[in-house]
Design an enzyme around this catalytic site. Structure first.
Site, mmCIF file in Angstrom:
data_model
loop_
_atom_site.group_PDB
_atom_site.id
_atom_site.type_symbol
_atom_site.label_atom_id
_atom_site.label_comp_id
_atom_site.label_asym_id
_atom_site.label_seq_id
_atom_site.Cartn_x
_atom_site.Cartn_y
_atom_site.Cartn_z
ATOM 1 N N GLU A 132 0.843 -1.187 0.000
ATOM 2 C CA GLU A 132 0.000 0.000 0.000
ATOM 3 C C GLU A 132 0.882 1.242 0.000
ATOM 4 O O GLU A 132 1.847 1.275 0.760
ATOM 5 C CB GLU A 132 -0.914 0.045 1.220
ATOM 6 C CG GLU A 132 -1.914 1.191 1.127
ATOM 7 C CD GLU A 132 -2.956 1.179 2.262
ATOM 8 O OE1 GLU A 132 -2.830 0.382 3.208
ATOM 9 O OE2 GLU A 132 -3.887 1.981 2.172
ATOM 10 N N MET A 274 0.330 -2.755 8.631
ATOM 11 C CA MET A 274 -0.341 -2.915 7.341
ATOM 12 C C MET A 274 -1.218 -4.159 7.340
ATOM 13 O O MET A 274 -0.783 -5.234 7.731
ATOM 14 C CB MET A 274 0.736 -2.977 6.248
ATOM 15 C CG MET A 274 0.187 -3.156 4.851
ATOM 16 S SD MET A 274 -0.854 -1.743 4.377
ATOM 17 C CE MET A 274 -2.041 -2.579 3.359
ATOM 18 N N GLU A 275 -2.441 -3.989 6.825
ATOM 19 C CA GLU A 275 -3.504 -4.991 6.953
ATOM 20 C C GLU A 275 -3.528 -6.047 5.855
ATOM 21 O O GLU A 275 -4.599 -6.603 5.573
ATOM 22 C CB GLU A 275 -4.852 -4.264 6.976
ATOM 23 C CG GLU A 275 -5.281 -3.599 5.641
ATOM 24 C CD GLU A 275 -4.955 -2.117 5.511
ATOM 25 O OE1 GLU A 275 -4.020 -1.658 6.202
ATOM 26 O OE2 GLU A 275 -5.620 -1.427 4.718
ATOM 27 N N ASN A 276 -2.394 -6.359 5.194
ATOM 28 C CA ASN A 276 -2.377 -7.375 4.137
ATOM 29 C C ASN A 276 -3.244 -8.577 4.507
ATOM 30 O O ASN A 276 -3.203 -9.057 5.629
ATOM 31 C CB ASN A 276 -0.943 -7.876 3.920
ATOM 32 C CG ASN A 276 0.051 -6.748 3.919
ATOM 33 O OD1 ASN A 276 -0.046 -5.845 3.118
ATOM 34 N ND2 ASN A 276 0.984 -6.782 4.863
ATOM 35 N N HIS A 308 -6.931 -2.296 14.977
ATOM 36 C CA HIS A 308 -7.144 -1.539 13.742
ATOM 37 C C HIS A 308 -6.884 -2.423 12.516
ATOM 38 O O HIS A 308 -7.724 -2.523 11.618
ATOM 39 C CB HIS A 308 -6.222 -0.315 13.742
ATOM 40 C CG HIS A 308 -6.297 0.536 12.513
ATOM 41 N ND1 HIS A 308 -6.946 1.754 12.495
ATOM 42 C CD2 HIS A 308 -5.801 0.370 11.268
ATOM 43 C CE1 HIS A 308 -6.849 2.275 11.288
ATOM 44 N NE2 HIS A 308 -6.155 1.460 10.518
ATOM 45 N N GLU A 309 -5.727 -3.064 12.493
ATOM 46 C CA GLU A 309 -5.380 -3.872 11.312
ATOM 47 C C GLU A 309 -6.326 -5.056 11.189
ATOM 48 O O GLU A 309 -6.734 -5.419 10.089
ATOM 49 C CB GLU A 309 -3.925 -4.334 11.367
ATOM 50 C CG GLU A 309 -2.894 -3.226 11.546
ATOM 51 C CD GLU A 309 -3.049 -2.049 10.596
ATOM 52 O OE1 GLU A 309 -3.529 -2.244 9.458
ATOM 53 O OE2 GLU A 309 -2.707 -0.913 10.997
HETATM 54 N N1 TRP Z 1 -3.215 0.859 5.651
HETATM 55 C C1 TRP Z 1 -2.312 1.038 6.752
HETATM 56 C C2 TRP Z 1 -3.173 1.279 7.969
HETATM 57 O O1 TRP Z 1 -3.759 2.270 8.156
HETATM 58 C C3 TRP Z 1 -1.392 2.182 6.631
HETATM 59 C C4 TRP Z 1 -0.424 2.241 5.514
HETATM 60 C C5 TRP Z 1 -0.591 2.805 4.311
HETATM 61 C C6 TRP Z 1 0.912 1.882 5.543
HETATM 62 N N2 TRP Z 1 0.554 2.821 3.614
HETATM 63 C C7 TRP Z 1 1.504 2.280 4.348
HETATM 64 C C8 TRP Z 1 1.678 1.274 6.507
HETATM 65 C C9 TRP Z 1 2.847 2.096 4.107
HETATM 66 C C10 TRP Z 1 3.008 1.084 6.248
HETATM 67 C C11 TRP Z 1 3.606 1.505 5.080
HETATM 68 O O2 TRP Z 1 -3.371 0.460 8.758
HETATM 69 ZN ZN ZN Z 2 -5.764 1.621 8.534
#
Ligand code: TRP
Ligand code: ZN
Length: 888
Positions: A132, A274-276, A308-309
């Protein structure tokens, strides 16, 4: 003739230009061959023309950066090299005749040289990914946009001894040995997902395992992977994960949807986590915690981020975003869900106070500066710059206002409909609002302006009372200041929650007010303010009450209510609403401190602290009927950001002088009460007790300690010095933070001991770097420069860079010293960092954007540094966007 644009002016992406993708991808078969010098990526995508695509499609256009492309095949037939073109950004392939085909691309990348920490990179000897928002395009050429959702099968190949663990999204399907001491593993993710949720990890990792049984009886294996030797630090994250999984079932009926959920902690990471899909990747600072190395605040952060994730699995993954302008669809909603989870787990009132504190100190300034944008931006140069306080925190406030309008039950109905309609798709913010409106039979079209309008609205409330007719009239006005690109603002729908309190401190009944909505109760009315000016009439009010306004902080606005100090102290003592009680105290303290700043600026001596404030703080300190966490929050004075925000021109030195004097006066005048409260609570619970109550009581004790140290009695400094030698990190850090502001040998001793004790523990040593850079004492400039040549400083590890540079730029009085050396220091770092890690550099650049808020001397110095950064050759587009918008 066409105007010539400078070659290096980055492209602006606009929301209105959205068009559906030309091709869809049904499945992706990805093979990552991890070799010491490079990684060969073979990707086969089953593609087909999108029936919704607009116009003639003459080529397949794929994003492809930071890679060498070897071959391109369609349905197994190698294309001649003239059939495709790669310019370093995009791979263009002549469109095949067939409407559906398999596209296979072989390319090579160098994870070892990847300092951007985006795409596939190395962290502490392991391979990991961060896709992301647009990192997948640096792994393989792809339609790297969230509305292309595909089913992924991933095979990793690597040296077995060095990388025994091979992970990707979904479920493991096969694994085995390969020649030359290598091995492979294949993973299948059955859920279609956008490319930004792809993840892969290879390393020699420790693992902690547990399991969770969903409410429908499926057993889910839970695994947290960490660097070897860190396994004992995962217990809290695991407990938090299980509680989050349970909460999402109970609060929203949402169950986890795979047999396996994994978290990997890495030491080099650009953000928090990061929510992969099925394979969250975390900054290790947001996973690892034990009482010896992590503070209570760290424990809370781990819990909130794990939640959150996890919550993203539904709000983000199962339902994702159509395009990046919709980012708040998943982030605002998931922050809201995270806040509600923590509120249900701990204290709702204290969570709200903390969230409002953060919103005001970090989001309000963003909304008032050159980088202001609506929660759904209209354009961007680099999407990574839009992971902001506005999209996240104000986005959560907008979701919370919908809940205020439709009520708790209505909100749940809206969520159910949202999931039912959009599961498995890429949706928009409009889709979310429509689901909320349709599920409740309400019209939210006026409310939707919140998505498009930037700036913090100002809400004015004045009260008039007519004893003859026993009528109370609240006259409510709203206006929103101009922001870049939005000179004229429209009125918004602002839910105003309020109550009325009579002279005895009793709540007046509020039945029969026109237009109340949501969960209005007998004593709290919620009225949507939709006009520039609007009146609220309350009948049967014989005597003028004190209004309790914006209960629970019912909207992200600045309230101007003309309540006098007596009314504020009255609310502080009597309001049933904990937020208003706290906020009234903050407003009274802020007012007093601001008038002292003014007095000092006029050349007067520093006025004494208002005895009414001292009395109010004394009551808070002594009232054992109050919750300890609330007492701690109410004892904290407004911070430098709060004072600065309230001033036309931020008086850096005046604010610092008044803060120091006020803290010192409170420490001295309340000393007995502070000492006895400190003694009662500092050791009331063992450090291993992480119950809400234990954390709250430690917090209260530590607020007392910080005032005692500010008071400056040698005995009290000795008390802190002793606490700094304890073994719980909460105790140690609280003592160090307090000592860090006094010019006393005890400070040096304690900091040196801490450095020595934790020199080989990076996450803890980060705290030491932050303390060194965060002190208000004057020597900090020499110290900060020295930190850059400290043997443990590492420009390649974002946590360490943030520990120094982030802490220093938040250190208002020292960062903004009038000679400009603080500004120059930051610019030097940014120029060095921006090529290596543009994302982190652009974030750290943001404090310079606020230059217009300062006096002419500081303005000039900040501008000069912004211009120097702007003139850097090969400036990354991330930093370019921040700097050019700041100077515009
Ligand atoms: N989607 C992630 C969150 O909010 C955040 C995120 C976006 C992120 N881009 C990133 C985390 C790049 C690490 C590196 O939970
Ligand atoms: Zn998020």
């Amino acid at each position: 003739m066409e105007a010539r644009v400078a070659v290096d002016t980055p492209t602006v992406i606009r929301r209105e230009d959205y068009t559906p993708p030309d091709y869809l991808v049904d499945t992706v078969n990805l093979d990552l061959d991890l070799m010491p010098s490079e990684t060969t990526v073979t990707a086969t995508s089953a593609m087909r023309l999108n029936p919704d695509s607009k116009g003639n499609v003459s080529s397949i256009s794929l994003s492809a950066q930071h890679m060498e492309i070897d071959t391109v095949s369609v349905d197994g037939v190698l294309l001649p090299s003239q059939a495709w073109r790669h310019d370093g950004e995009t791979l263009e392939i002549g469109a095949p005749e067939a409407e559906a085909f398999d596209l296979t691309i072989v390319s090579r990348i160098k994870p070892h040289e990847n300092t951007r920490l985006e795409g596939l990179y190395m962290s502490g000897g392991m391979y990991c990914t961060q896709c992301e928002a647009e990192g997948f395009r640096t792994i393989t050429p792809f339609p790297d946009r969230p509305d292309v959702m595909a089913i992924y099968t991933t095979t990793l190949r690597a040296d077995k001894a060095l990388f025994p663990i091979l992970l990707s999204n979904g479920n493991p399907t096969s694994a085995g040995d390969l020649p030359d001491g290598r091995h492979f593993a294949t993973w299948d993710d059955p859920w279609p997902k956008p490319s930004y949720l792809f993840a892969a990890v290879a390393g020699d990792l420790g693992v902690v395992e547990d399991s969770f049984t969903t409410r429908s009886g499926r057993e889910v294996a839970l695994r947290i992977y960490v660097e070897l030797g860190e396994e004992h630090l995962c217990g809290h994250a695991m407990e938090s994960l299980k509680r989050s999984m349970r909460w999402d079932e109970e609060a929203y009926g949402l169950e986890y949807d795979l047999d396996l959920f994994m978290i990997v902690a890495v030491s080099h990471f650009n953000m928090g986590a990061m929510e992969n899909k099925g394979l969250n990747i975390f900054n290790s600072s947001c996973i690892l915690a034990d009482p010896e190395t992590a503070t209570d605040a760290d424990f809370r952060r781990v819990e909130a981020i794990v939640a959150h994730e996890y919550f993203h699995n539904w709000t983000g993954n199962r339902i994702t975003c159509r395009d990046w302008f919709q980012l708040s669809l998943k982030e605002g909603l998931t922050v809201y869900r995270e806040q509600e989870f923590v509120s249900d787990t701990h204290s709702r009132a204290v969570q709200r106070i903390g969230d409002v504190r953060m919103l005001r100190s970090a989001q309000f300034p963003e909304d008032a500066g050159p980088l202001a944008h609506p929660i759904r931006p209209e354009s961007y140069i680099e999407i990574n710059n839009f992971y902001t306080m506005t999209v996240y925190e104000k986005g959560a406030e907008v979701v919370r206002m919908i809940r205020a309008l439709v009520g708790v039950d209505g909100f749940r109905k809206g969520m159910d409909l949202y999931v039912q309609r959009h599961d498995g798709t890429a949706a928009t913010c409009d889709d979310f609002v429509s689901a909320m409106a349709d599920a409740n039979g309400v019209d939210l079209s006026h409310f939707q302006r919140w998505y498009g309008q930037a700036g913090t609205p100002v809400l004015t409330v004045s009260m008039s009372h007519d004893p003859g007719s026993e009528t109370l009239t609240l006259t409510v006005g709203q206006s929103t200041p101009a922001t870049p690109g939005q000179p004229d603002k429209q009125p918004l729908t602002i839910p105003l929650a309020f109550g009325l309190i009579d002279r005895n401190g009793d709540e007046l009944p509020l039945e029969g007010i026109d237009g109340t909505v949501g969960d209005s109760s007998a004593t709290t009315a919620i009225v949507p303010i939709t006009e520039t000016e609007q009146k609220i009439i309350v009948e049967n009010v014989p005597n003028a009450p004190v209004p309790s306004l914006l209960r629970g902080f019912s909207a992200p606005v600045t309230l101007k209510a003309e309540l006098d100090d007596d009314a504020l102290y009255f609310l502080m003592a009597h309001d049933r609403d904990a937020f208003v009680r706290w906020d009234s105290g903050q407003t009274a303290a802020l007012r007093m401190m601001l008038s002292s700043v003014d007095a000092v600026a006029r050349g007067e001596v520093m006025p004494a602290v208002d005895p009414r404030l001292i009395n109010a703080l004394t009551r808070t300190l002594e009232d054992a009927s109050l919750d300890a966490a609330f007492r701690a929050e109410a004892l904290r004075l407004p911070g430098s950001a709060d004072l600065g925000r309230a001033m036309e021109v931020i008086d850096v030195d005046g604010i610092d002088a008044v803060q120091t004097a006020t803290r010192r006066a409170v420490g001295r005048q309340l000393r007995d009460g502070l000492l006895s409260t400190y003694k009662t609570f500092s050791t009331a619970h063992p450090a291993t007790d992480f119950s809400t109550e234990a954390m709250a009581e430690r917090d209260l004790a530590n607020v007392c300690l910080s005032y005692l140290v500010a008071g400056g009695e040698p005995d009290d400094i000795a008390l802190a010095a002793a606490q700094a030698r304890e073994t719980s990190m909460t105790a140690v850090m609280a003592a160090l933070v307090a000592l860090n502001e006094v010019d006393d040998p005890a400070r040096q001793t304690a900091l040196a001991a801490f450095e020595n004790r934790w020199i080989d523990t990076p996450l803890v040593l980060d705290k030491w770097f932050s303390l060194k850079a965060g002190t208000g004492l004057p020597r900090v400039h020499e110290d900060v420069l020295a930190l850059l040549s400290h043997p443990k400083f590492d420009m390649g590890r974002p946590n360490r860079v943030r520990a120094v540079v982030g802490a220093f730029s938040r250190n208002q009085v020292r960062f903004h010293e009038a000679d400009g050396r603080g500004h120059r220091f930051l610019a030097d770092i940014l120029i060095d960092l921006q090529g290596r890690n543009p994302q982190v550099a652009a974030r750290l650049a943001q404090p310079l954007a606020r230059w217009r808020r300062f006096d002419p001397i500081r303005q000039a110095s900040m501008r000069k540094e912004l211009e120097r950064i702007a003139a850097t050759p090969d400036l990354s587009k991330d930093v370019y966007e921040v700097v050019s918008k700041s100077l515009a």
